[in-house]
Write a protein that holds these residues in place. Sequence first.
Motif, PDB file in Angstrom:
ATOM      1  N   CYS A  50       0.812  -1.222   0.000  1.00 10.48           N
ATOM      2  CA  CYS A  50       0.000   0.000   0.000  1.00 10.48           C
ATOM      3  C   CYS A  50       0.847   1.275   0.000  1.00 10.48           C
ATOM      4  O   CYS A  50       0.316   2.365  -0.185  1.00 10.48           O
ATOM      5  CB  CYS A  50      -0.921   0.021   1.222  1.00 10.48           C
ATOM      6  SG  CYS A  50      -2.285  -1.153   1.171  1.00 10.48           S
ATOM      7  N   LYS A 108     -11.337   2.709  13.584  1.00 10.41           N
ATOM      8  CA  LYS A 108     -10.423   3.671  12.985  1.00 10.41           C
ATOM      9  C   LYS A 108      -9.082   3.596  13.692  1.00 10.41           C
ATOM     10  O   LYS A 108      -9.013   3.530  14.917  1.00 10.41           O
ATOM     11  CB  LYS A 108     -10.991   5.084  13.094  1.00 10.41           C
ATOM     12  CG  LYS A 108     -10.165   6.116  12.381  1.00 10.41           C
ATOM     13  CD  LYS A 108     -10.829   7.460  12.432  1.00 10.41           C
ATOM     14  CE  LYS A 108      -9.947   8.481  11.725  1.00 10.41           C
ATOM     15  NZ  LYS A 108     -10.486   9.817  11.819  1.00 10.41           N
ATOM     16  N   GLU A 127      -3.859   9.988   2.722  1.00  7.35           N
ATOM     17  CA  GLU A 127      -4.307   9.090   1.650  1.00  7.35           C
ATOM     18  C   GLU A 127      -3.728   7.688   1.815  1.00  7.35           C
ATOM     19  O   GLU A 127      -4.387   6.690   1.510  1.00  7.35           O
ATOM     20  CB  GLU A 127      -3.970   9.664   0.257  1.00  7.35           C
ATOM     21  CG  GLU A 127      -2.501   9.762  -0.060  1.00  7.35           C
ATOM     22  CD  GLU A 127      -1.781  11.004   0.486  1.00  7.35           C
ATOM     23  OE1 GLU A 127      -0.585  11.147   0.202  1.00  7.35           O
ATOM     24  OE2 GLU A 127      -2.409  11.806   1.210  1.00  7.35           O
ATOM     25  N   ARG A 153      -5.692   6.047   4.685  1.00  9.37           N
ATOM     26  CA  ARG A 153      -6.991   5.544   4.197  1.00  9.37           C
ATOM     27  C   ARG A 153      -6.818   4.232   3.436  1.00  9.37           C
ATOM     28  O   ARG A 153      -7.600   3.295   3.621  1.00  9.37           O
ATOM     29  CB  ARG A 153      -7.666   6.590   3.312  1.00  9.37           C
ATOM     30  CG  ARG A 153      -8.460   7.625   4.069  1.00  9.37           C
ATOM     31  CD  ARG A 153      -9.339   8.461   3.148  1.00  9.37           C
ATOM     32  NE  ARG A 153      -8.589   9.187   2.139  1.00  9.37           N
ATOM     33  CZ  ARG A 153      -7.954  10.341   2.344  1.00  9.37           C
ATOM     34  NH1 ARG A 153      -7.990  10.893   3.540  1.00  9.37           N
ATOM     35  NH2 ARG A 153      -7.303  10.946   1.367  1.00  9.37           N
ATOM     36  N   ALA A 154      -5.800   4.153   2.596  1.00  5.66           N
ATOM     37  CA  ALA A 154      -5.566   2.912   1.836  1.00  5.66           C
ATOM     38  C   ALA A 154      -5.264   1.754   2.779  1.00  5.66           C
ATOM     39  O   ALA A 154      -5.764   0.635   2.586  1.00  5.66           O
ATOM     40  CB  ALA A 154      -4.421   3.105   0.841  1.00  5.66           C
ATOM     41  N   GLU A 161      -6.187   1.485   5.943  1.00  8.94           N
ATOM     42  CA  GLU A 161      -7.405   1.162   6.685  1.00  8.94           C
ATOM     43  C   GLU A 161      -8.394   0.386   5.814  1.00  8.94           C
ATOM     44  O   GLU A 161      -9.040  -0.556   6.278  1.00  8.94           O
ATOM     45  CB  GLU A 161      -8.046   2.437   7.230  1.00  8.94           C
ATOM     46  CG  GLU A 161      -7.257   3.035   8.381  1.00  8.94           C
ATOM     47  CD  GLU A 161      -7.786   4.393   8.844  1.00  8.94           C
ATOM     48  OE1 GLU A 161      -8.782   4.892   8.270  1.00  8.94           O
ATOM     49  OE2 GLU A 161      -7.195   4.948   9.780  1.00  8.94           O
ATOM     50  N   GLN A 162      -8.517   0.769   4.547  1.00  6.16           N
ATOM     51  CA  GLN A 162      -9.409   0.041   3.638  1.00  6.16           C
ATOM     52  C   GLN A 162      -8.929  -1.395   3.432  1.00  6.16           C
ATOM     53  O   GLN A 162      -9.733  -2.335   3.424  1.00  6.16           O
ATOM     54  CB  GLN A 162      -9.505   0.776   2.300  1.00  6.16           C
ATOM     55  CG  GLN A 162     -10.309   2.041   2.386  1.00  6.16           C
ATOM     56  CD  GLN A 162     -10.220   2.880   1.118  1.00  6.16           C
ATOM     57  OE1 GLN A 162      -9.460   2.576   0.203  1.00  6.16           O
ATOM     58  NE2 GLN A 162     -11.015   3.945   1.056  1.00  6.16           N
ATOM     59  N   ASP A 163      -7.618  -1.583   3.303  1.00  6.24           N
ATOM     60  CA  ASP A 163      -7.082  -2.928   3.158  1.00  6.24           C
ATOM     61  C   ASP A 163      -7.335  -3.743   4.419  1.00  6.24           C
ATOM     62  O   ASP A 163      -7.693  -4.916   4.360  1.00  6.24           O
ATOM     63  CB  ASP A 163      -5.586  -2.882   2.813  1.00  6.24           C
ATOM     64  CG  ASP A 163      -5.062  -4.264   2.454  1.00  6.24           C
ATOM     65  OD1 ASP A 163      -5.581  -4.863   1.490  1.00  6.24           O
ATOM     66  OD2 ASP A 163      -4.149  -4.745   3.153  1.00  6.24           O
ATOM     67  N   TRP A 164      -7.159  -3.126   5.590  1.00  4.72           N
ATOM     68  CA  TRP A 164      -7.414  -3.804   6.861  1.00  4.72           C
ATOM     69  C   TRP A 164      -8.860  -4.284   6.915  1.00  4.72           C
ATOM     70  O   TRP A 164      -9.132  -5.435   7.291  1.00  4.72           O
ATOM     71  CB  TRP A 164      -7.130  -2.864   8.039  1.00  4.72           C
ATOM     72  CG  TRP A 164      -7.439  -3.482   9.349  1.00  4.72           C
ATOM     73  CD1 TRP A 164      -8.553  -3.311  10.108  1.00  4.72           C
ATOM     74  CD2 TRP A 164      -6.616  -4.416  10.075  1.00  4.72           C
ATOM     75  NE1 TRP A 164      -8.491  -4.075  11.248  1.00  4.72           N
ATOM     76  CE2 TRP A 164      -7.308  -4.756  11.259  1.00  4.72           C
ATOM     77  CE3 TRP A 164      -5.378  -4.984   9.835  1.00  4.72           C
ATOM     78  CZ2 TRP A 164      -6.789  -5.637  12.188  1.00  4.72           C
ATOM     79  CZ3 TRP A 164      -4.871  -5.861  10.778  1.00  4.72           C
ATOM     80  CH2 TRP A 164      -5.575  -6.175  11.936  1.00  4.72           C
ATOM     81  N   MET A 165      -9.797  -3.430   6.509  1.00  4.96           N
ATOM     82  CA  MET A 165     -11.204  -3.824   6.549  1.00  4.96           C
ATOM     83  C   MET A 165     -11.489  -4.950   5.553  1.00  4.96           C
ATOM     84  O   MET A 165     -12.284  -5.848   5.864  1.00  4.96           O
ATOM     85  CB  MET A 165     -12.100  -2.607   6.276  1.00  4.96           C
ATOM     86  CG  MET A 165     -12.044  -1.557   7.401  1.00  4.96           C
ATOM     87  SD  MET A 165     -12.366  -2.215   9.057  1.00  4.96           S
ATOM     88  CE  MET A 165     -14.105  -2.537   8.949  1.00  4.96           C
ATOM     89  N   ARG A 166     -10.850  -4.941   4.392  1.00  9.67           N
ATOM     90  CA  ARG A 166     -11.021  -6.064   3.441  1.00  9.67           C
ATOM     91  C   ARG A 166     -10.505  -7.362   4.060  1.00  9.67           C
ATOM     92  O   ARG A 166     -11.092  -8.425   3.859  1.00  9.67           O
ATOM     93  CB  ARG A 166     -10.272  -5.779   2.133  1.00  9.67           C
ATOM     94  CG  ARG A 166     -11.031  -4.890   1.174  1.00  9.67           C
ATOM     95  CD  ARG A 166     -10.371  -4.835  -0.199  1.00  9.67           C
ATOM     96  NE  ARG A 166      -9.030  -4.278  -0.183  1.00  9.67           N
ATOM     97  CZ  ARG A 166      -8.719  -2.978  -0.262  1.00  9.67           C
ATOM     98  NH1 ARG A 166      -9.688  -2.092  -0.334  1.00  9.67           N
ATOM     99  NH2 ARG A 166      -7.476  -2.582  -0.246  1.00  9.67           N
TER     100      ARG A 166
END
Length: 165
Positions: free
Chosen positions: A82, A142, A152, A155-156, A158-163
């Motif tokens: 990331c 969060k 940015e 955010r990337a 965190e989005q990967d963590w949620m996936r």
Amino acid sequence: PACSPAPWMVDPAPRPRTIQDAVNDLNKLLHHAAIPEPYLLVGHSFGGLILRQYAAQHPHEVVGLILLDSPQPELALRELACLPSPSPQEPASLKAFREHALTEWNDPTSDAEGFDIAASAQQFMNSRSLDALPLVVITAGKDEWDEGFPAEIARALEQDWMRMQ
């Protein structure tokens, strides 16, 4: 007179350790303590990986898993993917994050608990599926980032963590 420490405090496990070592330890502990199965296992962070591996290897003993903010075994590699390429102008917080992820993946002595993360990830990837085992995943909402960490990239990550969750 001074109190003497409990035996488990003066007899540390050999290092580096792998996820399989922890699974073997848990199996011995549960059976030595005569804790009756079936087990509903709850694990936080890396402990969740240990319990997932335990459940895969001992499916007849486990009736369910609850994972609390547990990563995927290749988390450091995912984090590195990331990140942008290193640059001399990058913030110190980004540089420190990158160095931590690289060290965690490549140096088993860097982990406070003595786990060889890369070897553990390989063991984990070679394990069997959990099939239809009931599973609950609870994750943080969060993350907090060091001052100056690029929003940015945060955010990337965190989005990967949620996936992954």
